[in-house]
Write a protein that holds these residues in place. Structure first.
Motif, short mmCIF file in Angstrom:
data_model
loop_
_atom_site.label_atom_id
_atom_site.label_comp_id
_atom_site.label_asym_id
_atom_site.label_seq_id
_atom_site.Cartn_x
_atom_site.Cartn_y
_atom_site.Cartn_z
N ASP A 161 0.87 -1.17 0.00
CA ASP A 161 0.00 0.00 0.00
C ASP A 161 0.91 1.22 0.00
O ASP A 161 1.28 1.75 1.06
N LEU A 162 1.31 1.64 -1.20
CA LEU A 162 2.34 2.68 -1.32
C LEU A 162 1.89 3.99 -0.68
O LEU A 162 2.69 4.67 -0.03
N ALA A 163 0.62 4.35 -0.85
CA ALA A 163 0.13 5.60 -0.26
C ALA A 163 0.31 5.59 1.26
O ALA A 163 0.75 6.58 1.86
N ALA A 164 0.01 4.46 1.89
CA ALA A 164 0.15 4.35 3.34
C ALA A 164 1.60 4.42 3.76
O ALA A 164 1.96 5.05 4.78
N VAL A 165 2.49 3.77 2.99
CA VAL A 165 3.92 3.76 3.33
C VAL A 165 4.51 5.17 3.23
O VAL A 165 5.24 5.62 4.13
N VAL A 166 4.19 5.89 2.15
CA VAL A 166 4.72 7.25 1.98
C VAL A 166 4.14 8.19 3.04
O VAL A 166 4.86 9.02 3.60
N GLU A 167 2.86 8.04 3.34
CA GLU A 167 2.24 8.90 4.36
C GLU A 167 2.89 8.66 5.72
O GLU A 167 3.18 9.60 6.45
N GLU A 168 3.14 7.39 6.06
CA GLU A 168 3.74 7.09 7.35
C GLU A 168 5.17 7.60 7.43
O GLU A 168 5.60 8.15 8.45
N SER A 169 5.92 7.46 6.35
CA SER A 169 7.29 7.97 6.33
C SER A 169 7.31 9.48 6.49
O SER A 169 8.12 10.03 7.24
N ALA A 200 1.82 18.30 0.70
CA ALA A 200 0.40 18.11 1.02
C ALA A 200 0.24 17.21 2.24
O ALA A 200 -0.56 17.51 3.15
N LEU A 201 0.99 16.11 2.29
CA LEU A 201 0.91 15.20 3.44
C LEU A 201 1.40 15.88 4.71
O LEU A 201 0.79 15.74 5.78
N ALA A 202 2.49 16.63 4.60
CA ALA A 202 3.04 17.31 5.78
C ALA A 202 2.10 18.40 6.27
O ALA A 202 1.95 18.61 7.49
N ALA A 203 1.46 19.11 5.35
CA ALA A 203 0.56 20.20 5.73
C ALA A 203 -0.66 19.67 6.47
O ALA A 203 -1.24 20.39 7.31
N ARG A 204 -1.09 18.44 6.17
CA ARG A 204 -2.21 17.86 6.92
C ARG A 204 -1.81 17.59 8.36
O ARG A 204 -2.63 17.68 9.26
N ALA A 259 9.12 -1.03 -0.23
CA ALA A 259 7.87 -0.99 -1.00
C ALA A 259 8.16 -0.74 -2.47
O ALA A 259 7.53 -1.34 -3.35
N ALA A 260 9.11 0.15 -2.77
CA ALA A 260 9.41 0.51 -4.16
C ALA A 260 9.87 -0.69 -4.96
O ALA A 260 9.46 -0.88 -6.12
N ALA A 266 -0.87 6.69 -6.20
CA ALA A 266 -0.98 6.93 -4.76
C ALA A 266 -1.28 8.39 -4.46
O ALA A 266 -2.08 8.71 -3.58
N ALA A 267 -0.67 9.29 -5.22
CA ALA A 267 -0.79 10.72 -4.93
C ALA A 267 -2.12 11.31 -5.35
O ALA A 267 -2.54 12.34 -4.82
N VAL A 268 -2.80 10.68 -6.29
CA VAL A 268 -4.00 11.29 -6.87
C VAL A 268 -5.14 11.38 -5.86
O VAL A 268 -6.08 12.17 -6.03
N SER A 269 -5.05 10.62 -4.77
CA SER A 269 -6.08 10.73 -3.74
C SER A 269 -5.89 11.97 -2.88
O SER A 269 -6.78 12.34 -2.11
N VAL A 270 -4.73 12.61 -3.02
CA VAL A 270 -4.41 13.78 -2.20
C VAL A 270 -4.31 15.04 -3.05
O VAL A 270 -4.79 16.11 -2.66
N LEU A 271 -3.69 14.92 -4.22
CA LEU A 271 -3.39 16.07 -5.07
C LEU A 271 -4.35 16.16 -6.25
O LEU A 271 -4.87 15.15 -6.72
#
Length: 644
Positions: free
Chosen positions: A241-249, A275-279, A526-527, A548-553
């Motif tokens: 789940d790449l979106a989850a891995v990047v968000e957690e990192s 975008a992830l950091a700003a949240r 993950a990559a 993965a990014a399209v759900s945020v950006l």
């Protein structure tokens, strides 16, 4: 984030260590410390310069000494909270809240076995007063640097090569093989060092010095093993789940007791992280760059600023825009000094200027999107190499006709550059070559014959050694996936040798820490569990990260053409730097010493000026190499200090 240094069994170790830490002062303006202890017939000395980011109190000061262990450490541990909890449950009592203390206690409990458990960026030295052993270690992916030099049973180490050069009295000799590699790549690979006696501790490794003179080395993490594990995960259908891995990192990389800001170019990688950091951190600050309008026009550069503004507005980010119209004649020697080795990527200037602006605003920590292109096949060369496989199926006669037609096209006129022509010429320079050679040629500066024509004939054997080294590293895997072979090659060579190197050195020159959430062990795992046909889909690179990014950006940010984190080199070469280019080509130290051939350099200048070939990057690197070489042979053993 800090600067570390020290000596082990080295003559006059106290004075040498003090000098080392003085040279590293820009890496840690918040404090300095030194530790000494007898060892064998000599002593160990550890030095430290502190940039206070986590636990700003004196309990985070270094070198940290506790219970017979002494530690000098540069980095951040993003899993420090979990390690602290585990150690506390085992009975460890902590004095403060720093990750330095967590690392020291982890070492006490597990020794080198703690290294694979560390998630972060780090380089450190730990001394055991009981055994007299000194161990140096470096993080898995080479985010943080560590240089060392051994003479007999003695050792000296530091975060920067210039510190080692400064304390050896100009006795270090230039390694011509490293210069040849630098000309090929426009950077010195992590496997080589610009001075002969010095070396870089490899990523994912440790080195132990014992009082009896023995030296042991070990590897605790290998990228090619991680890639092989990822291949097996992909074959078994285990999709991360790449979106989850990047968000957690990203969330972990925000761990700090001081404000954190972000680089924001308006491209996918930095926009996604911002975008992830700003949240997580509402009101986050971000920094972006622009260039003089005439320079951007001449270079045919895309307008990235409007995309950065859109991302900032959407996520409530406080965007700071920096127009880069630098005095490059002043910045060139300054950057050469800070980069330690000849690195010809002008993005180092961008990093330095952004970090300097952030530091002036009180920001010590920045997030960068570095690493996503290497891991997820986001560079144009990745797609170009995939397209080259198809191109080689076109009849040879037709390919010859295409090549001849493109060769006649100019890359620039007197008013503007033609980006598409530059790309076409670059593509055709490697499209007919075998896989490894094509991949190397797609991102290096010269082919074999061009490099031989440029250099002293006595270095012909060195050219072959450098080319063989690239082939050996590229082929050192059993992956059956072309795209992931390229990604692995980049993660082992391009990422630590160039991008992480200039990012660390340019940012620390401004006393600023840059964190790289994509260059995280879990993101890397993950990559490589993602098959190459999900990284490049059709003509779309980095496809899986975009999904993965399209759900945020917004989609128009995610799927916009790739931006550039570079500089308008053609404009600088034809205007600001033209007199300097003439001076270096006609009477530079590299030419007078015989290392580079004057006639070959003059041909580069003439073809570039005529607009038939784009040699701006080549000439920029010749300038960086010239400035570095002047300092290296002047007797100081290093590039000249900046004058301002």
């Amino acid at each position: 984030m800090c600067g570390i240094a020290g000596t082990y069994g080295w003559p006059d170790g106290k004075a040498v260590t003090d000098r080392l830490t003085d040279v590293l002062a820009h890496r840690g303006p918040d404090g300095a410390g030194r530790y000494s202890h007898p060892v064998g017939d000599g002593e160990v000395q550890l030095g430290h310069r502190r940039l206070a980011v986590v636990d700003l109190s004196e309990t985070g000061a270094q070198p940290m000494v506790s219970g017979g262990l002494a530690l000098t450490y540069n980095g951040e541990l993003y899993n420090a909270p979990e390690l602290r909890a585990e150690l506390t449950a085992a009975g460890v009592r902590f004095r403060g809240t720093s990750d330095t203390e967590v690392l020291l206690e982890a070492w006490r409990r597990w020794g080198t076995e703690c290294l694979p458990r560390l998630r972060g960026m780090f380089a450190f030295a730990v001394f055991d007063e009981r055994t007299g052993d000194l161990v140096l270690a470096r993080d898995q992916l080479g985010v943080k640097p560590l240089f060392l030099l051994r003479r007999g049973a003695g050792l000296v180490f530091a975060s920067e090569l210039k510190a080692l050069a400064a304390v050896t009295g100009g006795s270090l000799e230039v390694d011509h093989a490293a210069l040849v590699a630098s000309l090929l790549y426009y950077w010195v690979p992590d496997s080589r060092c610009a001075f002969r006696e010095a070396e870089k501790l490899p990523p994912g490794s440790w080195l132990r010095c014992r009082p009896d003179g023995r030296v042991e080395r070990g590897r605790y993490w290998k990228l090619k093993d991680v890639a092989a594990e990822g291949r097996e995960r992909a074959r078994s259908g285990e999709a991360p789940d790449l979106a989850a891995v990047v968000e957690e990192s990203t969330r972990r990389h925000l761990l700090s007791d001081v404000p954190v800001a972000a680089f924001l170019s308006g491209g996918l990688d930095s926009s996604y992280l911002t975008a992830l950091a700003a949240r997580e951190r509402p009101g986050l600050s971000a920094y972006t760059i622009g260039f003089r309008a005439e320079d951007a026009r001449f270079e045919a550069m895309p307008d990235d600023l409007r995309h950065a503004r859109r991302v900032a507005e959407r996520f409530g980010v406080d965007l700071h825009e920096i127009e880069i119209a630098p005095d490059v004649l002043d910045l060139l020697p300054r950057m050469t000094y800070h980069l330690d080795e000849p690195i010809g990527d002008p993005a180092a200037i961008n990093t330095f200027l952004i970090c300097s602006a952030a530091r002036e605003a009180g920001v010590k920590v920045m997030l960068s999107g570095m690493g996503a292109d290497e891991l997820f096949a986001g560079y144009r060369r990745h797609l170009a190499n995939v397209l080259a496989v198809r191109y080689r199926r076109v009849p040879r006669s037709l390919r010859r006709g295409v090549s001849s037609a493109v060769d006649r096209l100019p890359v620039a006129s007197s008013r503007r550059g033609y980006r598409s022509v530059r790309f076409a010429k670059r593509f055709l320079s490697f499209a007919d070559l075998p896989e490894e050679t094509a991949f190397r040629r797609s991102y290096t500066m010269y082919d074999r014959e061009e490099l031989l024509a440029l250099l002293d004939p006595d270095l012909a054997g060195t050219v072959e050694d450098v080319l063989t080294e690239h082939a050996d590293v590229y082929r050192d895997n059993d992956l059956d996936d072309f795209v992931n072979r390229m990604c692995l090659g980049d993660a082992r060579m391009f990422l630590p040798g160039l991008n992480l190197a200039y990012t660390d050195r340019a940012s620390m020159a401004a006393s600023t820490e840059v964190r790289v959430p994509y260059v995280d062990v879990e993101v890397v795992r993950a990559a490589f569990a993602v098959p190459g046909d999900r990284k490049i889909v059709g003509r779309q690179g980095k496809a899986v990260l975009k999904e993965a990014a399209v759900s945020v950006l917004p989609r128009e940010i995610v799927y916009r053409p790739k931006g550039l984190f570079s500089a308008p080199l053609r404009a600088w070469m034809s205007r600001d730097l033209a007199p300097l280019v003439r001076e270096v080509v006609n009477d530079g130290e590299l030419v007078r010493s015989g290392l580079l051939r004057r006639d070959a350099l003059r041909r580069l200048v003439a073809e570039d000026a005529a607009g038939q070939r784009d040699f701006s990057k080549h000439l920029w690197h010749v300038l960086t190499l010239e400035y570095w070489y002047r300092g290296a042979v002047s007797g100081a053993g290093r590039a000249p200090s900046p004058t301002t």
